[in-house]
Design a protein around this motif. Structure first.
Motif, PDB file in Angstrom:
ATOM      1  N   MET A   1       0.840  -1.198   0.000  1.00  0.00           N
ATOM      2  CA  MET A   1       0.000   0.000   0.000  1.00  0.00           C
ATOM      3  C   MET A   1       0.875   1.247   0.000  1.00  0.00           C
ATOM      4  O   MET A   1       2.051   1.171   0.330  1.00  0.00           O
ATOM      5  CB  MET A   1      -0.863   0.050   1.269  1.00  0.00           C
ATOM      6  N   VAL A   2       0.278   2.369  -0.331  1.00  0.00           N
ATOM      7  CA  VAL A   2       0.936   3.660  -0.157  1.00  0.00           C
ATOM      8  C   VAL A   2       0.133   4.399   0.893  1.00  0.00           C
ATOM      9  O   VAL A   2      -1.050   4.686   0.703  1.00  0.00           O
ATOM     10  CB  VAL A   2       0.986   4.472  -1.467  1.00  0.00           C
ATOM     11  N   ARG A   3       0.778   4.647   2.027  1.00  0.00           N
ATOM     12  CA  ARG A   3       0.126   5.336   3.143  1.00  0.00           C
ATOM     13  C   ARG A   3       1.053   6.428   3.654  1.00  0.00           C
ATOM     14  O   ARG A   3       2.207   6.503   3.252  1.00  0.00           O
ATOM     15  CB  ARG A   3      -0.174   4.361   4.293  1.00  0.00           C
ATOM     16  N   THR A   4       0.546   7.227   4.575  1.00  0.00           N
ATOM     17  CA  THR A   4       1.361   8.251   5.215  1.00  0.00           C
ATOM     18  C   THR A   4       1.514   7.893   6.683  1.00  0.00           C
ATOM     19  O   THR A   4       0.532   7.873   7.438  1.00  0.00           O
ATOM     20  CB  THR A   4       0.739   9.648   5.059  1.00  0.00           C
ATOM     21  N   GLU A   5       2.737   7.589   7.067  1.00  0.00           N
ATOM     22  CA  GLU A   5       3.050   7.252   8.450  1.00  0.00           C
ATOM     23  C   GLU A   5       3.157   8.534   9.269  1.00  0.00           C
ATOM     24  O   GLU A   5       3.664   9.548   8.791  1.00  0.00           O
ATOM     25  CB  GLU A   5       4.371   6.486   8.508  1.00  0.00           C
ATOM     26  N   VAL A   6       2.710   8.470  10.522  1.00  0.00           N
ATOM     27  CA  VAL A   6       2.811   9.585  11.455  1.00  0.00           C
ATOM     28  C   VAL A   6       3.841   9.216  12.515  1.00  0.00           C
ATOM     29  O   VAL A   6       3.762   8.146  13.125  1.00  0.00           O
ATOM     30  CB  VAL A   6       1.447   9.886  12.121  1.00  0.00           C
ATOM     31  N   ARG A   7       4.813  10.120  12.715  1.00  0.00           N
ATOM     32  CA  ARG A   7       5.861   9.915  13.723  1.00  0.00           C
ATOM     33  C   ARG A   7       5.918  11.104  14.667  1.00  0.00           C
ATOM     34  O   ARG A   7       5.572  12.219  14.295  1.00  0.00           O
ATOM     35  CB  ARG A   7       7.228   9.733  13.051  1.00  0.00           C
ATOM     36  N   CYS A   8       6.370  10.856  15.874  1.00  0.00           N
ATOM     37  CA  CYS A   8       6.585  11.928  16.845  1.00  0.00           C
ATOM     38  C   CYS A   8       7.742  12.791  16.355  1.00  0.00           C
ATOM     39  O   CYS A   8       8.818  12.274  16.035  1.00  0.00           O
ATOM     40  CB  CYS A   8       6.903  11.331  18.209  1.00  0.00           C
ATOM     41  N   ALA A   9       7.541  14.090  16.301  1.00  0.00           N
ATOM     42  CA  ALA A   9       8.584  15.000  15.819  1.00  0.00           C
ATOM     43  C   ALA A   9       9.769  15.077  16.781  1.00  0.00           C
ATOM     44  O   ALA A   9      10.884  15.364  16.358  1.00  0.00           O
ATOM     45  CB  ALA A   9       8.003  16.393  15.594  1.00  0.00           C
ATOM     46  N   ALA A  10       9.547  14.794  18.062  1.00  0.00           N
ATOM     47  CA  ALA A  10      10.625  14.920  19.049  1.00  0.00           C
ATOM     48  C   ALA A  10      11.521  13.693  19.122  1.00  0.00           C
ATOM     49  O   ALA A  10      12.727  13.819  19.318  1.00  0.00           O
ATOM     50  CB  ALA A  10      10.036  15.199  20.427  1.00  0.00           C
ATOM     51  N   CYS A  11      10.959  12.491  18.972  1.00  0.00           N
ATOM     52  CA  CYS A  11      11.774  11.283  19.150  1.00  0.00           C
ATOM     53  C   CYS A  11      11.722  10.325  17.972  1.00  0.00           C
ATOM     54  O   CYS A  11      12.342   9.265  18.016  1.00  0.00           O
ATOM     55  CB  CYS A  11      11.382  10.559  20.436  1.00  0.00           C
ATOM     56  N   ASP A  12      10.995  10.680  16.931  1.00  0.00           N
ATOM     57  CA  ASP A  12      10.901   9.890  15.708  1.00  0.00           C
ATOM     58  C   ASP A  12      10.273   8.517  15.931  1.00  0.00           C
ATOM     59  O   ASP A  12      10.529   7.573  15.196  1.00  0.00           O
ATOM     60  CB  ASP A  12      12.275   9.752  15.039  1.00  0.00           C
ATOM     61  N   SER A  13       9.419   8.395  16.945  1.00  0.00           N
ATOM     62  CA  SER A  13       8.728   7.130  17.180  1.00  0.00           C
ATOM     63  C   SER A  13       7.498   7.019  16.297  1.00  0.00           C
ATOM     64  O   SER A  13       6.797   8.000  16.050  1.00  0.00           O
ATOM     65  CB  SER A  13       8.305   7.013  18.649  1.00  0.00           C
ATOM     66  N   HIS A  14       7.218   5.797  15.853  1.00  0.00           N
ATOM     67  CA  HIS A  14       6.035   5.501  15.040  1.00  0.00           C
ATOM     68  C   HIS A  14       4.786   5.604  15.914  1.00  0.00           C
ATOM     69  O   HIS A  14       4.714   5.019  16.990  1.00  0.00           O
ATOM     70  CB  HIS A  14       6.160   4.082  14.473  1.00  0.00           C
ATOM     71  N   LEU A  15       3.788   6.342  15.424  1.00  0.00           N
ATOM     72  CA  LEU A  15       2.531   6.502  16.152  1.00  0.00           C
ATOM     73  C   LEU A  15       1.372   5.801  15.450  1.00  0.00           C
ATOM     74  O   LEU A  15       0.491   5.250  16.095  1.00  0.00           O
ATOM     75  CB  LEU A  15       2.207   7.994  16.305  1.00  0.00           C
ATOM     76  N   GLY A  16       1.357   5.847  14.132  1.00  0.00           N
ATOM     77  CA  GLY A  16       0.283   5.272  13.345  1.00  0.00           C
ATOM     78  C   GLY A  16       0.323   5.849  11.944  1.00  0.00           C
ATOM     79  O   GLY A  16       1.392   6.127  11.412  1.00  0.00           O
ATOM     80  N   HIS A  17      -0.869   6.071  11.357  1.00  0.00           N
ATOM     81  CA  HIS A  17      -0.977   6.602   9.991  1.00  0.00           C
ATOM     82  C   HIS A  17      -2.074   7.655   9.925  1.00  0.00           C
ATOM     83  O   HIS A  17      -2.963   7.683  10.773  1.00  0.00           O
ATOM     84  CB  HIS A  17      -1.284   5.475   8.999  1.00  0.00           C
ATOM     85  N   ILE A  18      -2.008   8.498   8.916  1.00  0.00           N
ATOM     86  CA  ILE A  18      -3.047   9.498   8.676  1.00  0.00           C
ATOM     87  C   ILE A  18      -3.724   9.178   7.347  1.00  0.00           C
ATOM     88  O   ILE A  18      -3.065   8.807   6.380  1.00  0.00           O
ATOM     89  CB  ILE A  18      -2.488  10.936   8.693  1.00  0.00           C
ATOM     90  N   PHE A  19      -5.045   9.309   7.349  1.00  0.00           N
ATOM     91  CA  PHE A  19      -5.849   9.034   6.160  1.00  0.00           C
ATOM     92  C   PHE A  19      -6.801  10.200   5.908  1.00  0.00           C
ATOM     93  O   PHE A  19      -7.388  10.731   6.856  1.00  0.00           O
ATOM     94  CB  PHE A  19      -6.669   7.748   6.347  1.00  0.00           C
TER      95      PHE A  19
END
Length: 141
Positions: free
Chosen positions: A91-109
């Motif tokens: 798939m092509v999705r947009t991943e959401v990461r924390c700007a401060a620590c670069d941790s994976h949070l989920g995706h935005i749709f």
């Protein structure tokens, strides 16, 4: 948030800091099973922060029930998250990461026309900590 420069933590330091499921989601871009997160049905006023570093990410007033099995928000706090193109799982999705620590949070749709932004930030509960507005105890996802 502490004075720690989270972007310089080693893999071993992250493993010591996080429980195994949090590590798998936050640091290895995993996904918790839908409908299992502790924060899915949280409805109190407050703020959702990154479980890895404590950066405030979402206000509770932007949370909505998207019926997808994960906590969903229509807007993040200014400059709290970054976006990365994700081409995994065919798939092509947009991943959401924390700007401060670069941790994976989920995706935005862009599939929430019922919200003011039209966006659905589909977040892993385990990647968040809920901080109640009434000063009560924080709840980790």
């Amino acid at each position: 948030m502490s004075d720690t420069n989270f972007l310089t933590l080693s893999d071993n330091e992250w493993r010591e800091r996080l429980d195994p499921i949090s590590y798998q989601v936050l640091r290895q871009a995993g996904t918790e099973r839908p409908g299992t997160g502790r924060l899915l049905d949280e409805g109190r006023e407050g703020t959702y922060a990154c479980k890895a570093c404590g950066t405030e990410l979402f206000e509770a007033g932007t949370k909505f029930d998207a019926h997808c099995g994960w906590p969903s928000f229509y807007e993040a706090k200014d400059d709290a998250v970054t976006f990365i193109e994700d081409r995994t799982h065919g798939m092509v999705r947009t991943e959401v990461r924390c700007a401060a620590c670069d941790s994976h949070l989920g995706h935005i749709f862009p599939d929430a026309p019922q919200t003011p932004t039209g966006n659905r930030y589909c977040m892993n509960s385990v990647s968040l900590t809920f901080i109640p507005a009434d000063g009560g105890d924080a709840v980790e996802g």
